[in-house]
Design a protein around this motif. Structure first.
Motif, PDB file in Angstrom:
ATOM      1  N   SER A 105       0.818  -1.218   0.000  1.00 22.34           N
ATOM      2  CA  SER A 105       0.000   0.000   0.000  1.00 22.34           C
ATOM      3  C   SER A 105       0.852   1.270   0.000  1.00 22.34           C
ATOM      4  O   SER A 105       0.466   2.281  -0.594  1.00 22.34           O
ATOM      5  CB  SER A 105      -0.980   0.011   1.175  1.00 22.34           C
ATOM      6  OG  SER A 105      -0.292   0.128   2.398  1.00 22.34           O
ATOM      7  N   LYS A 109       0.716   4.370  -2.693  1.00 26.48           N
ATOM      8  CA  LYS A 109       0.519   5.773  -2.306  1.00 26.48           C
ATOM      9  C   LYS A 109       1.619   6.684  -2.831  1.00 26.48           C
ATOM     10  O   LYS A 109       1.380   7.838  -3.152  1.00 26.48           O
ATOM     11  CB  LYS A 109       0.471   5.896  -0.777  1.00 26.48           C
ATOM     12  CG  LYS A 109      -0.790   5.369  -0.156  1.00 26.48           C
ATOM     13  CD  LYS A 109      -0.710   5.498   1.356  1.00 26.48           C
ATOM     14  CE  LYS A 109      -1.884   4.805   2.014  1.00 26.48           C
ATOM     15  NZ  LYS A 109      -1.772   4.770   3.477  1.00 26.48           N
ATOM     16  N   THR A 110       2.852   6.165  -2.877  1.00 26.77           N
ATOM     17  CA  THR A 110       4.000   7.010  -3.194  1.00 26.77           C
ATOM     18  C   THR A 110       4.519   6.868  -4.624  1.00 26.77           C
ATOM     19  O   THR A 110       5.267   7.723  -5.090  1.00 26.77           O
ATOM     20  CB  THR A 110       5.174   6.704  -2.243  1.00 26.77           C
ATOM     21  OG1 THR A 110       5.604   5.349  -2.460  1.00 26.77           O
ATOM     22  CG2 THR A 110       4.772   6.905  -0.790  1.00 26.77           C
TER      23      THR A 110
END
Length: 150
Positions: A105, A109-110
Motif C-alpha cells: 500500500s 501511495k508514493t
C-alpha cells in the motif's frame, strides 16, 4: 582482491561512523546520522527508522529518507518491521512482492517500487529492541547479501 579492498573500505567507513556517533549528544541527530550512514554504507535507495512505542505496542516512523508520507504507525508484530521488533531478528527479503508480510500500500501511495528489503532491530545496551532500521532496494545489486548484515 577487489572484495578484500571493499571490506577494508567499509570497515574504515564504520570506524569513522563510530567516531562521529560517539561525539553526538542529541538523540534525534544521532538517529539521523545512523540512518544516513547506514543508507550510504549499505547503498540503499531509501531507509526508515521506526521507534517502538512501548505503551501502545506500536512502531512509528521517526525518520524517513525520501518518503512522501509524514508518519507511519502499526502494531508490533505486524508486517516485516513489526516482526523484527517482536522477534528481535534480522529479516532480509530478496523480492518484496513475493513475501506475504510485505504491504504494497505504501508503494501504491508514493509511486515507489520496493524490490528488496533489509530490516534490522535497534537494541538498547540491555539487548531490548527499541526500534527498527529498514533499508529498501540495494542500489548496486538486486538484493541485500549476508555481507550487508555484518
Amino acid at each position: 582482491m577487489r572484495a578484500e579492498l571493499k571490506k577494508i573500505e567499509d570497515l574504515e567507513k564504520i570506524l569513522m561512523i563510530t567516531m562521529e556517533l560517539s561525539s553526538e549528544g542529541d538523540l534525534n541527530s544521532l538517529l539521523q546520522m545512523i540512518m544516513a550512514k547506514a543508507k550510504d554504507v549499505i547503498s540503499s535507495e531509501r531507509s526508515t527508522i521506526y521507534l517502538v512505542d512501548q505503551a501502545k505496542q506500536e512502531l512509528w516512523s521517526l525518520l524517513t529518507s525520501e518518503l512522501e508520507i509524514k508518519e507511519i504507525r502499526f502494531p508490533v508484530g505486524v508486517g516485516i518491521a513489526g516482526q523484527v521488533a517482536e522477534k528481535n531478528e534480522i529479516i532480509n527479503i530478496t523480492n518484496a512482492y513475493q513475501d506475504p508480510r510485505f504491504n504494497p500500500s505504501f508503494d501504491l501511495k508514493t509511486g515507489f517500487k520496493t524490490k528488496s528489503i533489509l530490516t534490522l532491530p535497534l537494541r538498547s545496551l540491555q539487548g531490548k529492541v527499541v526500534g527498527v532500521l529498514q533499508m529498501l532496494n540495494r542500489k548496486d545489486q538486486e538484493h541485500y547479501s549476508e555481507y550487508d548484515i555484518f
